[in-house]
Design a protein around this motif. Structure first.
Motif, PDB file in Angstrom:
ATOM      1  N   MET A   1       0.847  -1.164   0.000  1.00  0.00           N
ATOM      2  CA  MET A   1       0.000   0.000   0.000  1.00  0.00           C
ATOM      3  C   MET A   1       0.898   1.234   0.000  1.00  0.00           C
ATOM      4  SD  MET A   1      -2.874   1.195   2.838  1.00  0.00           S
ATOM      5  CE  MET A   1      -3.001  -0.440   3.403  1.00  0.00           C
ATOM      6  N   GLN A   2       0.549   2.193  -0.846  1.00  0.00           N
ATOM      7  CA  GLN A   2       1.372   3.386  -0.966  1.00  0.00           C
ATOM      8  C   GLN A   2       0.476   4.603  -1.169  1.00  0.00           C
ATOM      9  OE1 GLN A   2       3.973   3.411  -4.391  1.00  0.00           O
ATOM     10  NE2 GLN A   2       5.490   4.611  -3.273  1.00  0.00           N
ATOM     11  N   LEU A   3       0.840   5.715  -0.547  1.00  0.00           N
ATOM     12  CA  LEU A   3       0.112   6.969  -0.700  1.00  0.00           C
ATOM     13  C   LEU A   3       0.807   7.788  -1.781  1.00  0.00           C
ATOM     14  CD1 LEU A   3      -2.255   8.622   0.488  1.00  0.00           C
ATOM     15  CD2 LEU A   3      -0.597   9.719   1.991  1.00  0.00           C
ATOM     16  N   ILE A   4       0.025   8.187  -2.800  1.00  0.00           N
ATOM     17  CA  ILE A   4       0.591   8.964  -3.902  1.00  0.00           C
ATOM     18  C   ILE A   4      -0.249  10.222  -4.131  1.00  0.00           C
ATOM     19  CG2 ILE A   4       1.572   6.948  -5.074  1.00  0.00           C
ATOM     20  CD1 ILE A   4      -0.824   7.184  -7.075  1.00  0.00           C
ATOM     21  N   TYR A   5       0.386  11.217  -4.750  1.00  0.00           N
ATOM     22  CA  TYR A   5      -0.352  12.408  -5.183  1.00  0.00           C
ATOM     23  C   TYR A   5      -1.140  12.046  -6.435  1.00  0.00           C
ATOM     24  CZ  TYR A   5       2.670  14.949  -1.978  1.00  0.00           C
ATOM     25  OH  TYR A   5       3.345  15.381  -0.864  1.00  0.00           O
ATOM     26  N   GLU A   6      -2.425  12.366  -6.445  1.00  0.00           N
ATOM     27  CA  GLU A   6      -3.301  11.968  -7.544  1.00  0.00           C
ATOM     28  C   GLU A   6      -2.853  12.524  -8.890  1.00  0.00           C
ATOM     29  OE1 GLU A   6      -7.587  11.975  -6.868  1.00  0.00           O
ATOM     30  OE2 GLU A   6      -7.148  12.305  -4.741  1.00  0.00           O
ATOM     31  N   GLY A   7      -2.432  13.776  -8.945  1.00  0.00           N
ATOM     32  CA  GLY A   7      -2.090  14.398 -10.226  1.00  0.00           C
ATOM     33  C   GLY A   7      -0.802  13.893 -10.840  1.00  0.00           C
ATOM     34  N   THR A   8       0.191  13.604 -10.014  1.00  0.00           N
ATOM     35  CA  THR A   8       1.517  13.257 -10.533  1.00  0.00           C
ATOM     36  C   THR A   8       1.900  11.794 -10.347  1.00  0.00           C
ATOM     37  OG1 THR A   8       2.579  13.818  -8.439  1.00  0.00           O
ATOM     38  CG2 THR A   8       2.350  15.597 -10.061  1.00  0.00           C
ATOM     39  N   PRO A  33      -4.473   3.346   6.583  1.00  0.00           N
ATOM     40  CA  PRO A  33      -5.820   2.972   7.030  1.00  0.00           C
ATOM     41  C   PRO A  33      -5.754   1.766   7.958  1.00  0.00           C
ATOM     42  CG  PRO A  33      -5.762   3.288   4.658  1.00  0.00           C
ATOM     43  CD  PRO A  33      -4.347   3.325   5.134  1.00  0.00           C
ATOM     44  N   HIS A  34      -6.568   1.782   9.017  1.00  0.00           N
ATOM     45  CA  HIS A  34      -6.552   0.685   9.990  1.00  0.00           C
ATOM     46  C   HIS A  34      -7.656  -0.341   9.755  1.00  0.00           C
ATOM     47  CE1 HIS A  34      -9.381   3.588  11.657  1.00  0.00           C
ATOM     48  NE2 HIS A  34      -9.910   2.599  12.332  1.00  0.00           N
ATOM     49  N   LYS A  35      -8.555  -0.054   8.810  1.00  0.00           N
ATOM     50  CA  LYS A  35      -9.611  -0.995   8.434  1.00  0.00           C
ATOM     51  C   LYS A  35     -10.058  -0.655   7.016  1.00  0.00           C
ATOM     52  CE  LYS A  35     -13.190   1.770  10.682  1.00  0.00           C
ATOM     53  NZ  LYS A  35     -14.249   1.781  11.681  1.00  0.00           N
ATOM     54  N   PRO A  36     -10.756  -1.532   6.336  1.00  0.00           N
ATOM     55  CA  PRO A  36     -11.125  -1.302   4.933  1.00  0.00           C
ATOM     56  C   PRO A  36     -11.884   0.002   4.665  1.00  0.00           C
ATOM     57  CG  PRO A  36     -11.475  -3.580   5.476  1.00  0.00           C
ATOM     58  CD  PRO A  36     -11.134  -2.886   6.767  1.00  0.00           C
ATOM     59  N   SER A  37     -12.696   0.446   5.612  1.00  0.00           N
ATOM     60  CA  SER A  37     -13.475   1.668   5.380  1.00  0.00           C
ATOM     61  C   SER A  37     -12.715   2.942   5.750  1.00  0.00           C
ATOM     62  CB  SER A  37     -14.781   1.606   6.171  1.00  0.00           C
ATOM     63  OG  SER A  37     -14.507   1.523   7.555  1.00  0.00           O
ATOM     64  N   SER A  38     -11.505   2.815   6.269  1.00  0.00           N
ATOM     65  CA  SER A  38     -10.707   3.974   6.675  1.00  0.00           C
ATOM     66  C   SER A  38      -9.913   4.519   5.493  1.00  0.00           C
ATOM     67  CB  SER A  38      -9.744   3.566   7.795  1.00  0.00           C
ATOM     68  OG  SER A  38      -8.871   4.621   8.102  1.00  0.00           O
ATOM     69  N   THR A  39      -9.612   5.811   5.549  1.00  0.00           N
ATOM     70  CA  THR A  39      -8.766   6.424   4.521  1.00  0.00           C
ATOM     71  C   THR A  39      -7.375   6.741   5.034  1.00  0.00           C
ATOM     72  OG1 THR A  39      -9.483   8.654   5.088  1.00  0.00           O
ATOM     73  CG2 THR A  39     -10.731   7.502   3.369  1.00  0.00           C
ATOM     74  N   ILE A  61      -4.898  16.780   0.713  1.00  0.00           N
ATOM     75  CA  ILE A  61      -3.625  17.172   0.099  1.00  0.00           C
ATOM     76  C   ILE A  61      -3.518  16.643  -1.332  1.00  0.00           C
ATOM     77  CG2 ILE A  61      -2.463  17.322   2.337  1.00  0.00           C
ATOM     78  CD1 ILE A  61      -0.892  14.739   1.455  1.00  0.00           C
ATOM     79  N   GLY A  62      -4.615  16.114  -1.867  1.00  0.00           N
ATOM     80  CA  GLY A  62      -4.618  15.618  -3.240  1.00  0.00           C
ATOM     81  C   GLY A  62      -3.950  14.270  -3.390  1.00  0.00           C
ATOM     82  N   ALA A  63      -4.080  13.427  -2.366  1.00  0.00           N
ATOM     83  CA  ALA A  63      -3.410  12.126  -2.382  1.00  0.00           C
ATOM     84  C   ALA A  63      -4.425  10.984  -2.291  1.00  0.00           C
ATOM     85  CB  ALA A  63      -2.415  12.029  -1.236  1.00  0.00           C
ATOM     86  N   MET A  64      -3.983   9.796  -2.666  1.00  0.00           N
ATOM     87  CA  MET A  64      -4.814   8.596  -2.578  1.00  0.00           C
ATOM     88  C   MET A  64      -3.919   7.379  -2.377  1.00  0.00           C
ATOM     89  SD  MET A  64      -5.924   7.932  -6.481  1.00  0.00           S
ATOM     90  CE  MET A  64      -4.755   7.344  -7.684  1.00  0.00           C
ATOM     91  N   TRP A  65      -4.512   6.339  -1.803  1.00  0.00           N
ATOM     92  CA  TRP A  65      -3.785   5.084  -1.587  1.00  0.00           C
ATOM     93  C   TRP A  65      -3.887   4.224  -2.839  1.00  0.00           C
ATOM     94  CZ3 TRP A  65      -0.737   4.710   2.477  1.00  0.00           C
ATOM     95  CH2 TRP A  65      -1.014   5.478   3.587  1.00  0.00           C
ATOM     96  N   ILE A  66      -2.788   3.562  -3.183  1.00  0.00           N
ATOM     97  CA  ILE A  66      -2.807   2.572  -4.254  1.00  0.00           C
ATOM     98  C   ILE A  66      -2.319   1.244  -3.696  1.00  0.00           C
ATOM     99  CG2 ILE A  66      -2.491   4.248  -6.117  1.00  0.00           C
ATOM    100  CD1 ILE A  66       0.482   3.371  -6.211  1.00  0.00           C
ATOM    101  N   ASP A  67      -2.610   0.189  -4.412  1.00  0.00           N
ATOM    102  CA  ASP A  67      -2.195  -1.171  -4.038  1.00  0.00           C
ATOM    103  C   ASP A  67      -2.719  -1.581  -2.665  1.00  0.00           C
ATOM    104  OD1 ASP A  67      -0.786  -1.322  -6.446  1.00  0.00           O
ATOM    105  OD2 ASP A  67       1.021  -0.493  -5.526  1.00  0.00           O
ATOM    106  N   ARG A  68      -3.953  -1.180  -2.353  1.00  0.00           N
ATOM    107  CA  ARG A  68      -4.574  -1.613  -1.088  1.00  0.00           C
ATOM    108  C   ARG A  68      -5.020  -3.053  -1.230  1.00  0.00           C
ATOM    109  NH1 ARG A  68      -8.239   2.743   2.069  1.00  0.00           N
ATOM    110  NH2 ARG A  68      -8.300   0.956   3.463  1.00  0.00           N
TER     111      ARG A  68
END
Length: 71
Positions: A1-8, A33-39, A61-68
């Motif tokens: 799981m990794q947090l990335i900036y959505e635009g770049t 995130p500590h559970k599936p519904s957490s961000t 901050i314009g970020a999202m998790w990938i590879d969850r």
């Protein structure tokens, strides 16, 4: 799981500078995130003289998790 900036697609890292409402902040801590519904959360400190400490959802901050694997 990794947090990335959505635009770049660049990974978010502690020490990054982000701008919220025209105020620069340092990324101080990233909490997964500590559970599936957490961000998860991103903790930031303002770079002005007041040094505000803020806790935000990654989307602020314009970020999202990938590879969850928990969803």
């Amino acid at each position: 799981m990794q947090l990335i900036y959505e635009g770049t697609q660049v990974p978010v890292q502690v020490g990054d500078v982000v701008h919220i409402r025209n105020t620069p902040y340092y990324v101080e801590q990233i909490v997964k995130p500590h559970k599936p519904s957490s961000t998860g959360r991103v903790y930031c400190i303002s770079m002005d003289e007041r040094k505000y400490f803020n806790e935000w959802f990654p989307s602020v901050i314009g970020a999202m998790w990938i590879d969850r694997t928990d969803q």
